[in-house]
Scaffold this active site. Structure first.
Site, PDB file in Angstrom:
ATOM      1  N   ASP A 188     -10.986  -7.766   4.544  1.00 24.89           N
ATOM      2  CA  ASP A 188     -10.095  -8.922   4.430  1.00 24.89           C
ATOM      3  C   ASP A 188      -9.765  -9.589   5.769  1.00 24.89           C
ATOM      4  O   ASP A 188      -8.599  -9.786   6.134  1.00 24.89           O
ATOM      5  CB  ASP A 188      -8.792  -8.527   3.713  1.00 24.89           C
ATOM      6  CG  ASP A 188      -9.018  -8.235   2.236  1.00 24.89           C
ATOM      7  OD1 ASP A 188     -10.173  -7.951   1.864  1.00 24.89           O
ATOM      8  OD2 ASP A 188      -8.052  -8.297   1.460  1.00 24.89           O
TER       9      ASP A 188
ATOM     10  N   HIS B 195      -2.305  -5.294  11.059  1.00 26.35           N
ATOM     11  CA  HIS B 195      -3.310  -4.520  10.311  1.00 26.35           C
ATOM     12  C   HIS B 195      -4.461  -4.020  11.189  1.00 26.35           C
ATOM     13  O   HIS B 195      -5.242  -3.170  10.756  1.00 26.35           O
ATOM     14  CB  HIS B 195      -3.906  -5.364   9.179  1.00 26.35           C
ATOM     15  CG  HIS B 195      -2.912  -5.766   8.141  1.00 26.35           C
ATOM     16  ND1 HIS B 195      -2.180  -4.833   7.430  1.00 26.35           N
ATOM     17  CD2 HIS B 195      -2.502  -6.981   7.708  1.00 26.35           C
ATOM     18  CE1 HIS B 195      -1.374  -5.475   6.589  1.00 26.35           C
ATOM     19  NE2 HIS B 195      -1.541  -6.775   6.743  1.00 26.35           N
TER      20      HIS B 195
ATOM     21  N   HIS C 216       3.198  -6.799   3.757  1.00 25.41           N
ATOM     22  CA  HIS C 216       2.106  -5.819   3.760  1.00 25.41           C
ATOM     23  C   HIS C 216       2.436  -4.663   4.693  1.00 25.41           C
ATOM     24  O   HIS C 216       3.183  -4.830   5.650  1.00 25.41           O
ATOM     25  CB  HIS C 216       0.804  -6.470   4.238  1.00 25.41           C
ATOM     26  CG  HIS C 216       0.342  -7.621   3.387  1.00 25.41           C
ATOM     27  ND1 HIS C 216       0.619  -8.931   3.698  1.00 25.41           N
ATOM     28  CD2 HIS C 216      -0.370  -7.633   2.234  1.00 25.41           C
ATOM     29  CE1 HIS C 216       0.084  -9.720   2.770  1.00 25.41           C
ATOM     30  NE2 HIS C 216      -0.519  -8.953   1.858  1.00 25.41           N
TER      31      HIS C 216
END
Ligand code: X5A
Ligand code: ZN
Length: 670
Positions: free
Chosen positions: A92, A135, A174
């Protein structure tokens, strides 16, 4: 001391070059729209503009591997085909010929922000950056992130400034697994994250994101995960977690620096998060962190994909960093059952590591974790069945404009007490109306004209606060109880007015006026508490002694704040007696934190003799950060039991005091 804003248009100059549904929301407009909103509202002008720089190799290597850095370095020279191939190794995320340059600027901007805050050039600040960072891992890009901006900043602050403890608050929707992995065994960095989880069905679908992942080895207890197992979390859910998990632990930890992974995909309207918190909740989340680390707070943009929700949330955050009072948050109707389950789980998973959580309820019957395993087995095809994009766009009201009153802090002081800088000495031309009313109500038999004059200017001050001409105030008065009574009675005559009265020390409190809910009285004293009279009168009795700082802070964070938020006062009246024995540091924290309520309309009443703490109080009322209290020792066990008993008794009336879900709650210790 000001607020830094970091932004460079260059970071808008990369985008997705092929079709990828997972990445199409990460667009350059995220940055332009946020920046334009800051300009349009005049907020950008009030900030100190700090130039962005590129992070150096050495900076990037603080977190990432040499192999990974070298690989990313080649991307500016790749063909479209090569870029797609390179991208396919990661999850992603997408690459573009200019993303390496932007990623260096994003990390560099974050470091410039840390430098500005650590050198005292500014108090706090925000970096508007792309690509995001939380991330990305040591050797992997992931989730739109290339370099881990905030993780690099934490290492940099430790190395360059000798910072001993860093708190990272990740309020993005997230899980910032990259940040978690970077510090999982490091007790000098406390990483807190809440995130949409849905029993591992939501991206990035990691077992590592659950509440029982608490860090490794020396770092055990320094990773805190709050998984959201349903969508639609609201303001109450977010504030509950702050009051009952993050803030108590953060104060116990006592960071030297606070970094925020400021993703706004946790706000209403976001297509990824699907949560329901309003953009103005970020004013509160920000405010509640601003008295940690002496106010040293760096917010760094992560996610946020609904452009409207995003720019509104960014403005709320920056305006709060600038010191403007937060708006009264709407719809605080208590946390959802699912949020309470999560809250319960994290608290119990961490009770062995943090003394503020020592009395948390034990884990619920393995229900929650078995649910996760069952769900994971049932559905191996994770994330596939993504429902069709709903055509209906979520709508919500635009947050009302926050207009800071022309006067921040007004003081009513005897002539021989000097007025602190930046405050206004308040004197009212005598209002005969007020004076007559007061004479009738309180001073029938007394001919004390001095007292009458003082009280009437107090009422005049309250009226100016009601009219939003003055934000907050401080009065040195002859008789604190009497002054309190006057203000409460005055306020009670106004429609829709509610006064939160916070008393520290033994004093006579307004009793009869509480029953109708026009007043909520919370009284801290070390005298054995009388019985609680009603829902609106709450005596809190804590022991006096060396541990009283911890016990008191615990009471402020997980009792007073939730009560205050749920009550939603129009005025906070904070009074203390001369013999309260409270130290300036704690008093400043209390004063600072309470300003998140009532749009910052706080009126402090001090006994005439207490001119010694006028400066410390005024400093808090002006919005200056309270000084850190140091790492808090364990609160006296007796205090913790008192508080826990009180919380349990009150939670039926006050939903924000709940820390366990109704059906799983039962088994408390002791
Ligand atoms: C920074 C951030 C989200 C990635 C979602 C991928 N990344 N499905 O919000
Ligand atoms: Zn996100």
């Amino acid at each position: 001391m000001g607020t830094a804003l970091l932004y460079d248009e260059e970071m808008t100059k990369y985008k997705l070059l092929w079709v990828d549904p997972a990445c199409k929301i990460e667009v350059p407009e995220r940055l332009t729209v946020s920046h334009e909103a800051l300009i349009k509202t005049g907020l950008a002008d009030r900030c100190v503009s700090v130039p962005v720089r590129e992070a150096t190799d050495a900076d990037i290597l603080l977190v990432h591997s040499e192999e990974y850095l070298e690989a990313v370095k080649k991307t500016p020279y790749m063909t479209l085909e090569d870029l797609m191939e390179f991208t396919s190794h990661y999850g992603d995320v997408y690459f573009h010929p200019n993303i390496y340059h932007c990623a260096k600027l994003a990390a560099g901007a974050t470091l410039q922000l840390v430098d500005s805050v650590m050198t005292g050039k500014v108090r706090n600040g925000m970096a508007l950056v792309r690509p995001p960072g939380h991330h990305s891992m040591r050797s992997a890009a992931n989730g739109f992130c290339v370099f881990n901006n905030v993780a690099i900043a934490a290492q940099y602050a430790k190395q360059k400034y000798g910072v001993k403890r860093v708190l990272i608050v990740d309020w993005d929707v997230h899980h910032g697994q990259g940040v978690q992995y970077a510090f999982e065994d490091d007790p000098s960095v406390l990483y807190f994250s809440w995130h949409r989880y849905e029993h591992q069905k939501f991206w990035p679908n990691l077992r590592d994101s659950d509440y029982d992942i608490v860090g490794k080895e020396k770092g055990a207890g320094f990773t805190m995960n709050v998984p959201w197992n349903t969508v639609g979390m609201k303001n109450s859910d977010y504030l509950s977690v702050f009051c009952h998990v993050l803030l108590p632990v953060a104060y116990e930890f006592c960071p030297d620096l606070v970094l925020v992974c400021a993703g706004f995909d946790s706000a209403i309207g976001d297509p990824e998060g699907k949560m329901c918190a309003s953009p103005d909740i970020f004013a509160h989340l920000t405010h509640l962190l601003m008295n940690l680390a002496g106010g040293k707070l760096c917010a760094v943009l992560e996610g946020g994909y609904n452009l409207t929700s995003l720019h509104q949330s960014v403005c709320q955050t920056v305006q709060t960093l600038l010191g403007d009072p937060a708006p009264r948050p709407a719809n605080l109707d208590g946390p959802s059952t699912s949020a309470l389950e999560s809250l319960h789980c994290v608290r119990s998973a961490h009770k062995q590591y943090w003394s503020c959580l020592k009395h948390a309820a034990e884990l619920p019957t393995s229900e929650v974790s078995t649910k996760r395993i069952k769900l994971a087995e049932e559905d191996q095809s994770l994330d596939k069945g993504e429902e069709e994009e709903s055509a209906e766009e979520e709508v919500w009201p635009e947050p009302p404009k926050r207009v800071a009153p022309p006067v921040r802090t007004a003081l009513i002081l005897p002539n021989d007490v000097a007025c602190p800088d930046r405050c206004q000495r308040f004197s009212s031309s005598e209002d005969t109306n007020i004076v007559n009313k007061l004479r009738e109500k309180f001073l029938k038999d007394s001919a004390d004209n001095d007292a009458l004059t003082a009280l009437s200017s107090l009422i005049a001050l309250v009226e100016k606060m009601e009219k939003n001409e003055i934000c907050n105030g401080l009065a040195l008065v002859r008789d604190v109880s009497m002054a309190m009574m006057c203000v409460v009675q005055h306020a009670a005559t106004a429609l829709n007015s509610r006064v939160l009265v916070v008393c520290v020390g033994d004093m006579v409190v307004p009793g009869h006026s509480t029953e109708d809910g026009k007043t909520l009285v919370v009284q801290f004293s070390n005298k054995e508490a009388e019985d609680q009279k009603c829902k609106y009168h709450i005596p809190v009795c804590l022991k006096k002694g060396s541990g009283d700082v911890s016990g008191f802070m615990q009471a402020v964070l997980s009792l007073l704040l939730p009560l205050g938020y749920e009550y939603d006062p129009s005025l906070v009246l904070l009074a203390r007696t001369a013999d309260s024995g409270m130290c300036d540091g704690v008093w400043q924290q209390l004063t600072g934190l309470l300003q998140s309520l009532a749009q910052g309309n706080t009126l402090v009443l001090l006994q005439e003799g207490e001119s010694g703490c006028v400066d410390a109080t005024a400093s808090s009322l002006l919005g200056e950060a309270a000084r850190p209290l140091g790492q808090l020792p364990a609160p006296p066990p007796g205090d913790m039991e008192t508080l826990e008993r009180l919380r349990q008794r009150l939670q039926a009336d006050w939903k924000l005091l709940q820390t366990t879900a109704p059906d799983t709650g039962g088994s408390d210790e002791h």
